[in-house]
Design a protein around this motif. Structure first.
Motif, PDB file in Angstrom:
ATOM      1  N   TYR A   1      15.575   8.587   3.435  1.00 45.59           N
ATOM      2  CA  TYR A   1      15.465   9.406   2.222  1.00 45.59           C
ATOM      3  C   TYR A   1      14.546  10.596   2.472  1.00 45.59           C
ATOM      4  CZ  TYR A   1      17.546   5.454  -0.258  1.00 45.59           C
ATOM      5  OH  TYR A   1      18.391   4.467  -0.672  1.00 45.59           O
ATOM      6  N   GLU A   2      14.839  11.713   1.801  1.00 43.95           N
ATOM      7  CA  GLU A   2      13.997  12.902   1.890  1.00 43.95           C
ATOM      8  C   GLU A   2      13.218  13.144   0.602  1.00 43.95           C
ATOM      9  OE1 GLU A   2      16.209  16.332   3.052  1.00 43.95           O
ATOM     10  OE2 GLU A   2      17.211  15.323   4.718  1.00 43.95           O
ATOM     11  N   TRP A   3      13.706  12.567  -0.502  1.00 47.69           N
ATOM     12  CA  TRP A   3      13.101  12.824  -1.805  1.00 47.69           C
ATOM     13  C   TRP A   3      12.488  11.545  -2.366  1.00 47.69           C
ATOM     14  CZ3 TRP A   3      12.752  17.726  -3.591  1.00 47.69           C
ATOM     15  CH2 TRP A   3      13.617  18.681  -3.033  1.00 47.69           C
ATOM     16  N   ILE A   4      11.331  11.706  -3.026  1.00 49.05           N
ATOM     17  CA  ILE A   4      10.687  10.572  -3.689  1.00 49.05           C
ATOM     18  C   ILE A   4      10.167  11.012  -5.058  1.00 49.05           C
ATOM     19  CG2 ILE A   4       9.974   9.433  -1.554  1.00 49.05           C
ATOM     20  CD1 ILE A   4       7.097  10.556  -2.171  1.00 49.05           C
ATOM     21  N   GLU A   5       9.899  10.045  -5.912  1.00 49.32           N
ATOM     22  CA  GLU A   5       9.168  10.280  -7.143  1.00 49.32           C
ATOM     23  C   GLU A   5       7.711   9.853  -6.952  1.00 49.32           C
ATOM     24  OE1 GLU A   5      12.776   9.768 -10.406  1.00 49.32           O
ATOM     25  OE2 GLU A   5      11.137   8.312 -10.364  1.00 49.32           O
ATOM     26  N   LEU A   6       6.859  10.323  -7.852  1.00 47.60           N
ATOM     27  CA  LEU A   6       5.440   9.990  -7.742  1.00 47.60           C
ATOM     28  C   LEU A   6       5.150   8.539  -8.097  1.00 47.60           C
ATOM     29  CD1 LEU A   6       3.816  13.161  -9.337  1.00 47.60           C
ATOM     30  CD2 LEU A   6       3.974  12.585  -6.909  1.00 47.60           C
TER      31      LEU A   6
ATOM     32  N   LEU B   1      -1.770  14.697  -0.739  1.00 49.18           N
ATOM     33  CA  LEU B   1      -0.420  14.174  -0.887  1.00 49.18           C
ATOM     34  C   LEU B   1       0.587  15.056  -0.154  1.00 49.18           C
ATOM     35  CD1 LEU B   1       1.461  12.059  -1.996  1.00 49.18           C
ATOM     36  CD2 LEU B   1       1.539  13.306  -4.174  1.00 49.18           C
ATOM     37  N   THR B   2       0.389  16.352  -0.197  1.00 51.17           N
ATOM     38  CA  THR B   2       1.274  17.257   0.531  1.00 51.17           C
ATOM     39  C   THR B   2       1.218  16.987   2.029  1.00 51.17           C
ATOM     40  OG1 THR B   2       1.088  18.984  -1.144  1.00 51.17           O
ATOM     41  CG2 THR B   2       1.766  19.675   1.060  1.00 51.17           C
ATOM     42  N   ALA B   3       0.019  16.786   2.551  1.00 52.68           N
ATOM     43  CA  ALA B   3      -0.119  16.491   3.977  1.00 52.68           C
ATOM     44  C   ALA B   3       0.597  15.190   4.336  1.00 52.68           C
ATOM     45  CB  ALA B   3      -1.595  16.406   4.351  1.00 52.68           C
ATOM     46  N   GLU B   4       0.461  14.190   3.466  1.00 47.96           N
ATOM     47  CA  GLU B   4       1.073  12.882   3.748  1.00 47.96           C
ATOM     48  C   GLU B   4       2.596  12.944   3.661  1.00 47.96           C
ATOM     49  OE1 GLU B   4      -0.370  10.275   4.831  1.00 47.96           O
ATOM     50  OE2 GLU B   4      -2.494  10.583   4.421  1.00 47.96           O
ATOM     51  N   THR B   5       3.118  13.672   2.688  1.00 47.58           N
ATOM     52  CA  THR B   5       4.579  13.764   2.554  1.00 47.58           C
ATOM     53  C   THR B   5       5.170  14.680   3.622  1.00 47.58           C
ATOM     54  OG1 THR B   5       4.281  15.474   0.839  1.00 47.58           O
ATOM     55  CG2 THR B   5       4.661  13.203   0.110  1.00 47.58           C
ATOM     56  N   ASP B   6       4.495  15.784   3.916  1.00 45.16           N
ATOM     57  CA  ASP B   6       5.026  16.734   4.905  1.00 45.16           C
ATOM     58  C   ASP B   6       5.199  16.082   6.262  1.00 45.16           C
ATOM     59  OD1 ASP B   6       5.158  18.741   3.051  1.00 45.16           O
ATOM     60  OD2 ASP B   6       3.482  19.917   3.851  1.00 45.16           O
ATOM     61  N   ARG B   7       4.217  15.297   6.676  1.00 47.54           N
ATOM     62  CA  ARG B   7       4.306  14.745   8.028  1.00 47.54           C
ATOM     63  C   ARG B   7       5.355  13.647   8.145  1.00 47.54           C
ATOM     64  NH1 ARG B   7       1.352  10.185   9.472  1.00 47.54           N
ATOM     65  NH2 ARG B   7      -0.013   9.252   7.891  1.00 47.54           N
ATOM     66  N   ARG B   8       5.863  13.202   6.992  1.00 44.54           N
ATOM     67  CA  ARG B   8       6.956  12.223   6.986  1.00 44.54           C
ATOM     68  C   ARG B   8       8.296  12.843   6.598  1.00 44.54           C
ATOM     69  NH1 ARG B   8       2.296   9.683   5.007  1.00 44.54           N
ATOM     70  NH2 ARG B   8       1.849   7.589   5.834  1.00 44.54           N
TER      71      ARG B   8
ATOM     72  N   PRO C   1       0.834  -1.206   0.000  1.00 45.41           N
ATOM     73  CA  PRO C   1       0.000   0.000   0.000  1.00 45.41           C
ATOM     74  C   PRO C   1       0.869   1.257   0.000  1.00 45.41           C
ATOM     75  CG  PRO C   1      -0.712  -1.569   1.681  1.00 45.41           C
ATOM     76  CD  PRO C   1       0.607  -2.057   1.176  1.00 45.41           C
ATOM     77  N   TRP C   2       0.337   2.328  -0.549  1.00 41.00           N
ATOM     78  CA  TRP C   2       1.136   3.550  -0.673  1.00 41.00           C
ATOM     79  C   TRP C   2       1.519   4.127   0.684  1.00 41.00           C
ATOM     80  CZ3 TRP C   2      -0.756   8.049   1.417  1.00 41.00           C
ATOM     81  CH2 TRP C   2      -2.125   8.134   1.644  1.00 41.00           C
ATOM     82  N   THR C   3       0.690   3.932   1.688  1.00 42.04           N
ATOM     83  CA  THR C   3       1.035   4.432   3.021  1.00 42.04           C
ATOM     84  C   THR C   3       2.267   3.720   3.567  1.00 42.04           C
ATOM     85  OG1 THR C   3      -0.613   2.881   3.907  1.00 42.04           O
ATOM     86  CG2 THR C   3      -1.281   5.184   3.644  1.00 42.04           C
ATOM     87  N   ARG C   4       2.354   2.432   3.299  1.00 43.21           N
ATOM     88  CA  ARG C   4       3.532   1.690   3.752  1.00 43.21           C
ATOM     89  C   ARG C   4       4.775   2.153   3.011  1.00 43.21           C
ATOM     90  NH1 ARG C   4       4.324  -4.899   4.528  1.00 43.21           N
ATOM     91  NH2 ARG C   4       6.526  -4.778   5.106  1.00 43.21           N
ATOM     92  N   PHE C   5       4.661   2.389   1.708  1.00 39.93           N
ATOM     93  CA  PHE C   5       5.806   2.910   0.956  1.00 39.93           C
ATOM     94  C   PHE C   5       6.300   4.213   1.568  1.00 39.93           C
ATOM     95  CE2 PHE C   5       6.770   6.215  -2.238  1.00 39.93           C
ATOM     96  CZ  PHE C   5       8.098   5.856  -2.490  1.00 39.93           C
ATOM     97  N   LEU C   6       5.393   5.159   1.815  1.00 39.52           N
ATOM     98  CA  LEU C   6       5.816   6.448   2.367  1.00 39.52           C
ATOM     99  C   LEU C   6       6.450   6.282   3.748  1.00 39.52           C
ATOM    100  CD1 LEU C   6       2.869   8.827   1.374  1.00 39.52           C
ATOM    101  CD2 LEU C   6       5.117   8.619   0.292  1.00 39.52           C
TER     102      LEU C   6
END
Length: 308
Positions: free
Chosen positions: A50-55, A68-75, A37-42
């Motif tokens: 890592y700090e950077w990811i691709e879509l 998506l911003t909320a999900e990436t920011d909090r990680r 699942p995408w949540t597990r990937f993040l």
């Protein structure tokens, strides 16, 4: 005193920004029961350092920029690029369909603050079944369409979205070997078309990444870090195996066990004195869900030992 070109943690690669991608978690499709699942990937890509990811494939991660911003920011994650697939050697007839695909991804890419769009050419044979979809060699007219339509894409993406396209040579496509990559680069406008050098795909197709960087460094806009297992690659070549089954066989392997050596690649890129993303992409489709995280941690540690 003798000098050395080897990298150490103290000789940090200050112009290289390292990240990873859904690909390194076995993700090839927007939806697939074999993928995490995408949540597990993040969660796991952040845990790996890592700090950077691709879509990744459009629709795997949330396509709503606010969510998506909320999900990436909090990680503590940021997006470096989106990815699109094209068959531009078919000429103007495929433009509208191509643009429909590109525009949605470019919009999300821009909204996430990224500046790059990775462009992957279409496969000449199916990466799962091995079915030959078209000739593996382009005609002169198809080459002309490929270069002119890619320039058009670069212009449109820049003017409409402020993004730079970086074309990704890829196994089982028409931009693969040193001969085809150099022909493509020589036939396109450097102001409109940059290169995403994937070290694994280029080695898979017989190319030398360091040589390419040293020869066409001004065209390099992005890096994908990947290695191939030479023994498995020899089997793949002997059996003329399609790319998908080759990946399932393990042709793309964990650094630093394969080729090319990534230290010299990163050093050559650093010498260009430009800011570059270097995104880890270890193709592992399909893979067990618990396999990617330990590999990602070890790979991040290895890249730190190279100075990145």
């Amino acid at each position: 005193m003798a000098t050395t070109t080897s990298l150490t943690p103290s000789s940090a690669l200050s112009r290289i920004r390292v990240g990873s991608a859904p690909d390194s978690w076995g993700v090839w499709f927007p939806e697939d029961p074999q993928q995490v699942p995408w949540t597990r990937f993040l969660d796991e890509v952040a845990d790996s350092g890592y700090e950077w990811i691709e879509l990744g494939p459009y629709g795997y991660l949330p396509t709503d920029p606010a969510r998506l911003t909320a999900e990436t920011d909090r990680r503590g994650l940021k997006v470096s690029a989106g990815t699109v697939f094209t068959g531009l050697h078919h000429g103007p007839d495929v433009w509208d369909k191509t643009w429909d695909h590109v525009s949605a991804i470019a919009e999300l890419t821009r909204a996430m603050g990224a500046r790059h769009l990775v462009v992957i050419p279409s496969f000449w044979r199916d990466d799962k079944t091995g079915e030959v979809l078209e000739d593996s060699t382009l005609t002169a007219e198809q080459w002309r369409q490929l270069t002119t339509q890619t320039e058009r894409l670069g212009r449109e993406v820049r003017e409409r979205y402020g993004l730079t396209i970086v074309v990704h040579p890829h196994a089982d496509t028409h931009i693969d070997t040193e001969e085809n990559v150099t022909r493509f680069l020589d036939g396109t406008d450097p102001d409109l078309v940059s290169l995403c050098l994937d070290t694994g795909h280029y080695a898979y197709c017989g190319g030398d990444s360091v040589k390419l960087i040293e020869t066409y460094g001004e065209r390099l806009g992005y890096l994908h870090l990947k290695q191939v297992d030479p023994a498995v690659l020899a089997e793949v070549r002997a059996q003329d195996m399609p790319f998908g089954p080759a990946v399932a066989r393990g042709v793309m392997c964990e650094p630093p066990t394969g080729v090319p050596a990534l230290g010299p690649v990163l050093e050559a890129a650093q010498k260009l004195d430009v800011d570059l993303f270097a995104i880890v992409e270890q193709d592992m489709y399909p893979c067990e869900p618990d396999k990617p995280l330990p590999i990602a941690r070890r790979t991040r540690s290895f890249l730190r030992s190279c100075g990145a």
